[in-house]
Design a protein around this motif. Structure first.
Motif, PDB file in Angstrom:
ATOM      1  N   MET A 288       2.501 -15.012   0.028  1.00  0.00           N
ATOM      2  CA  MET A 288       2.156 -14.717   1.437  1.00  0.00           C
ATOM      3  C   MET A 288       1.570 -13.298   1.564  1.00  0.00           C
ATOM      4  O   MET A 288       0.622 -13.064   2.303  1.00  0.00           O
ATOM      5  CB  MET A 288       3.425 -14.857   2.289  1.00  0.00           C
ATOM      6  CG  MET A 288       3.135 -14.971   3.759  1.00  0.00           C
ATOM      7  SD  MET A 288       2.182 -16.460   4.131  1.00  0.00           S
ATOM      8  CE  MET A 288       1.698 -16.150   5.776  1.00  0.00           C
ATOM      9  N   GLU A 289       2.178 -12.404   0.798  1.00  0.00           N
ATOM     10  CA  GLU A 289       1.726 -11.018   0.846  1.00  0.00           C
ATOM     11  C   GLU A 289       0.286 -10.913   0.318  1.00  0.00           C
ATOM     12  O   GLU A 289      -0.539 -10.144   0.828  1.00  0.00           O
ATOM     13  CB  GLU A 289       2.633 -10.137  -0.017  1.00  0.00           C
ATOM     14  CG  GLU A 289       2.442  -8.659   0.242  1.00  0.00           C
ATOM     15  CD  GLU A 289       3.354  -7.798  -0.621  1.00  0.00           C
ATOM     16  OE1 GLU A 289       2.993  -6.654  -0.891  1.00  0.00           O
ATOM     17  OE2 GLU A 289       4.418  -8.324  -1.036  1.00  0.00           O
ATOM     18  N   GLY A 290      -0.030 -11.755  -0.710  1.00  0.00           N
ATOM     19  CA  GLY A 290      -1.380 -11.779  -1.276  1.00  0.00           C
ATOM     20  C   GLY A 290      -2.400 -12.196  -0.231  1.00  0.00           C
ATOM     21  O   GLY A 290      -3.492 -11.606  -0.117  1.00  0.00           O
ATOM     22  N   ILE A 291      -2.043 -13.209   0.556  1.00  0.00           N
ATOM     23  CA  ILE A 291      -2.961 -13.684   1.602  1.00  0.00           C
ATOM     24  C   ILE A 291      -3.168 -12.586   2.647  1.00  0.00           C
ATOM     25  O   ILE A 291      -4.272 -12.335   3.120  1.00  0.00           O
ATOM     26  CB  ILE A 291      -2.417 -14.979   2.259  1.00  0.00           C
ATOM     27  CG1 ILE A 291      -2.407 -16.086   1.216  1.00  0.00           C
ATOM     28  CG2 ILE A 291      -3.270 -15.381   3.468  1.00  0.00           C
ATOM     29  CD1 ILE A 291      -1.719 -17.354   1.677  1.00  0.00           C
ATOM     30  N   PHE A 292      -2.084 -11.878   2.960  1.00  0.00           N
ATOM     31  CA  PHE A 292      -2.181 -10.794   3.932  1.00  0.00           C
ATOM     32  C   PHE A 292      -3.107  -9.683   3.406  1.00  0.00           C
ATOM     33  O   PHE A 292      -3.934  -9.158   4.137  1.00  0.00           O
ATOM     34  CB  PHE A 292      -0.784 -10.229   4.227  1.00  0.00           C
ATOM     35  CG  PHE A 292      -0.823  -9.089   5.211  1.00  0.00           C
ATOM     36  CD1 PHE A 292      -1.076  -9.318   6.567  1.00  0.00           C
ATOM     37  CD2 PHE A 292      -0.647  -7.773   4.787  1.00  0.00           C
ATOM     38  CE1 PHE A 292      -1.130  -8.267   7.466  1.00  0.00           C
ATOM     39  CE2 PHE A 292      -0.713  -6.716   5.689  1.00  0.00           C
ATOM     40  CZ  PHE A 292      -0.947  -6.967   7.021  1.00  0.00           C
ATOM     41  N   ASN A 293      -2.916  -9.378   2.110  1.00  0.00           N
ATOM     42  CA  ASN A 293      -3.786  -8.365   1.499  1.00  0.00           C
ATOM     43  C   ASN A 293      -5.253  -8.785   1.539  1.00  0.00           C
ATOM     44  O   ASN A 293      -6.139  -7.986   1.819  1.00  0.00           O
ATOM     45  CB  ASN A 293      -3.372  -8.122   0.037  1.00  0.00           C
ATOM     46  CG  ASN A 293      -2.174  -7.207  -0.044  1.00  0.00           C
ATOM     47  OD1 ASN A 293      -1.854  -6.500   0.906  1.00  0.00           O
ATOM     48  ND2 ASN A 293      -1.477  -7.249  -1.171  1.00  0.00           N
ATOM     49  N   PHE A 294      -5.451 -10.069   1.232  1.00  0.00           N
ATOM     50  CA  PHE A 294      -6.823 -10.603   1.265  1.00  0.00           C
ATOM     51  C   PHE A 294      -7.417 -10.413   2.657  1.00  0.00           C
ATOM     52  O   PHE A 294      -8.562  -9.980   2.827  1.00  0.00           O
ATOM     53  CB  PHE A 294      -6.818 -12.083   0.865  1.00  0.00           C
ATOM     54  CG  PHE A 294      -8.129 -12.765   1.102  1.00  0.00           C
ATOM     55  CD1 PHE A 294      -9.212 -12.555   0.250  1.00  0.00           C
ATOM     56  CD2 PHE A 294      -8.322 -13.611   2.207  1.00  0.00           C
ATOM     57  CE1 PHE A 294     -10.435 -13.164   0.480  1.00  0.00           C
ATOM     58  CE2 PHE A 294      -9.550 -14.212   2.454  1.00  0.00           C
ATOM     59  CZ  PHE A 294     -10.602 -13.983   1.583  1.00  0.00           C
ATOM     60  N   TRP A 295      -6.614 -10.741   3.677  1.00  0.00           N
ATOM     61  CA  TRP A 295      -7.064 -10.602   5.066  1.00  0.00           C
ATOM     62  C   TRP A 295      -7.423  -9.145   5.383  1.00  0.00           C
ATOM     63  O   TRP A 295      -8.416  -8.865   6.050  1.00  0.00           O
ATOM     64  CB  TRP A 295      -5.971 -11.123   6.009  1.00  0.00           C
ATOM     65  CG  TRP A 295      -6.273 -10.813   7.458  1.00  0.00           C
ATOM     66  CD1 TRP A 295      -5.670  -9.894   8.243  1.00  0.00           C
ATOM     67  CD2 TRP A 295      -7.304 -11.407   8.262  1.00  0.00           C
ATOM     68  NE1 TRP A 295      -6.240  -9.874   9.491  1.00  0.00           N
ATOM     69  CE2 TRP A 295      -7.251 -10.806   9.528  1.00  0.00           C
ATOM     70  CE3 TRP A 295      -8.254 -12.412   8.036  1.00  0.00           C
ATOM     71  CZ2 TRP A 295      -8.104 -11.158  10.561  1.00  0.00           C
ATOM     72  CZ3 TRP A 295      -9.101 -12.752   9.082  1.00  0.00           C
ATOM     73  CH2 TRP A 295      -9.024 -12.134  10.321  1.00  0.00           C
ATOM     74  N   GLN A 296      -6.619  -8.241   4.854  1.00  0.00           N
ATOM     75  CA  GLN A 296      -6.862  -6.818   5.101  1.00  0.00           C
ATOM     76  C   GLN A 296      -8.227  -6.371   4.554  1.00  0.00           C
ATOM     77  O   GLN A 296      -8.837  -5.472   5.080  1.00  0.00           O
ATOM     78  CB  GLN A 296      -5.769  -5.957   4.437  1.00  0.00           C
ATOM     79  CG  GLN A 296      -4.425  -6.087   5.065  1.00  0.00           C
ATOM     80  CD  GLN A 296      -4.415  -5.492   6.461  1.00  0.00           C
ATOM     81  OE1 GLN A 296      -4.642  -6.200   7.445  1.00  0.00           O
ATOM     82  NE2 GLN A 296      -4.172  -4.205   6.565  1.00  0.00           N
TER      83      GLN A 296
END
Lengths: 121, 384
Positions: free
Chosen positions: B1-9
């Motif tokens: 989930m954190e990876g997806i958030f980073n991607f979004w950032q």
């Protein structure tokens, strides 16, 4: 607040004047260049004429050697050379190409066609 | 989930600001004007697309090395040609190799119109100082009045590059200069109509005389020596301009001239256009200073056009009735080659269908290029 000093005004005026001066100088040079080039050509022509005259006196050849060619003479020679080199009719390629007509119809063969297709009794 | 958030950032959507939207709209407008109305498409398409490239939002400071102002990015390497003033002389080389100076040589008096139009540069310099710009910045802004994109970039890269205590104004100045060059057909005609009357607009000028090949060969040599001895700072621009012209006129270096006027200038135009466009990154470009530069640029252009026209009218006071200058060609004294000459031709034909002014207008147009380069050299030697 205006921050224009006397130096800035001087720079502007000086800069504009220098641009003008440089182009004015170019103008003067190129206004007189044709005359200068004409004089050089005249001197060259004269030198050639003098040399030919000297040759003529030396060898006692025909008088025409000492003449300077006029513009009209040069133009006539140039025209003659141009006609000779470029306007002469070329040799034909002598290659025959037979194109097949897509439609062979003509009044002639249509007549033959009419003769050959007699109504059968 | 954190990876997806980073991607979004890291995505453009997460970093999008109103400034990005404004700049992307400007880029789209440039592309629209270039394709729909054919306003300088060779410039506006690369610049417009460059604006899009430069304003795709990304996470700045994350070490991605993608932004034009980030050391080590590919765009930054390409931008060095602008920042260090490499591209403009190469453009001048191409311009020299494609320009026929015959009209200028045959009517040298028209050179003075190109000089008169440089008034815009020096008055805008004063205007920029009055608005609070530093002298070096003001000099770089003033050159917009020369209506010459490469010259403007060259001077901005020397005087207002952000390295000498000034702000980095290369992007705004380049965009302003090229925008106004593209908008020549819109900006100049009203001024031309305002400053001339019906009688003046239909003045027919004597046809230019034939120019010999010897004169054409001598022009770049004499031109270089005369201009750069007085203003050596203009050497990179004028040296390349006259060198390109000699390649063309000598007739023995056709291959080099051909490359300079076609392949090379095209390559440099692509690189210059895209990198100048990309340099308008919203965070750097959208500032009150940029808006002032655009205002001053427009003013400069108007003054330059008026300067050329009024000087043509002034010259007419001293010329015989059968040897008068059509004052419309004074507008071509700005160095937007050949756009302003084309505008003069169109306007001349509008008032007299048989009065072709293009050849006459090319003379001040080309001398405007020389004049603005000299002006740039003078400003550089004083303020650099």
């Amino acid at each position: 607040m205006l921050i224009i000093t006397a130096d800035d005004l001087i720079l502007s005026a000086f800069g504009y004047v220098v641009v003008f001066l440089v182009l004015l100088l170019l103008y003067l040079v190129f206004q007189n260049l044709p005359k200068l080039l004409g004089s050089i050509t005249y001197v060259q022509d004269k030198a050639i004429g003098m040399r030919d005259m000297w040759k003529k006196n030396k060898t006692e050849e025909t008088e025409s050697h000492g003449e300077v060619l006029t513009g009209e003479t040069c133009a006539a020679i140039a025209m003659a050379l141009n006609l000779h080199l470029y306007e002469v009719h070329d040799e034909e390629a002598l290659t025959l190409t037979i194109h097949k007509m897509s439609k062979t119809y003509s009044p002639w063969n249509s007549k033959i066609y009419g003769v050959m297709n007699q109504p059968k009794g | 989930m954190e990876g997806i958030f980073n991607f979004w950032q890291y995505t453009g959507f997460a970093n999008l600001t109103a400034a990005h939207v404004v700049m992307i709209s400007v880029g789209l407008l440039f592309i629209f004007l270039a394709i729909r109305y054919e306003y300088e498409p060779l410039l506006l398409i690369p610049i417009g697309f460059g604006i899009l490239i430069g304003n795709v939002p990304f996470l700045e400071g994350a070490g991605l090395q993608i932004g034009i102002y980030e050391d080590g990015s590919v765009l930054n390497y390409l931008y060095q040609g602008v920042a260090r003033g490499v591209y403009p002389p190469l453009i001048f080389l191409g311009i020299g190799a494609m320009t026929d100076f015959s009209t200028l040589i045959s009517s040298p008096r028209l050179m003075l119109l190109g000089a008169a139009a440089q008034l815009g540069i020096f008055l805008t310099f004063l205007g920029a100082l009055a608005l609070g710009f530093l002298p070096a910045e003001a000099g770089a802004i003033g050159i917009i009045g020369g209506a010459d994109g490469p010259t403007a970039i060259f001077l901005a890269s020397k005087l207002a590059n952000g390295l000498n205590g000034t702000a980095n104004l290369i992007g705004p100045i380049a965009i302003a200069a090229y925008s106004y060059m593209a908008l020549v057909p819109v900006i100049q005609p009203p001024i031309m109509r305002l400053l001339t009357n019906d009688r003046e607009r239909v003045i027919r000028m004597k046809p230019p005389r034939a120019v010999t090949q010897r004169e054409k060969i001598l022009f770049p040599i004499i031109g270089l020596l005369l201009t750069t001895f007085l203003a050596p700072s203009a050497l990179p621009l004028l040296g390349m301009l006259f060198f390109g012209n000699l390649l063309k006129e000598s007739t023995v270096t056709n291959r080099l001239a051909e490359t300079a006027r076609k392949a090379m200038i095209d390559i440099v135009t692509i690189l210059l256009g895209v990198t100048v466009g990309a340099s308008t990154q919203a965070s750097v470009f959208l500032t009150p200073q940029s808006m002032m530069i655009f205002g001053l640029g427009a003013l400069s252009f108007v003054i330059a056009t008026a300067g050329g026209i009024l000087f043509a009218k002034f010259m007419n006071l001293f010329l015989k009735a059968d040897d008068q200058i059509n004052p419309l060609i004074g507008a071509a004294g700005v160095s937007a080659v050949p756009d302003s000459a084309r505008v003069v031709q169109t306007m001349g034909l509008h008032y007299d269908k048989n009065n072709h002014l293009l050849m006459h207008a090319m003379a001040p147009n080309i001398s405007g290029v020389i004049g603005s380069a000299i002006a740039a050299g003078i400003l550089l030697s004083f303020l650099g």
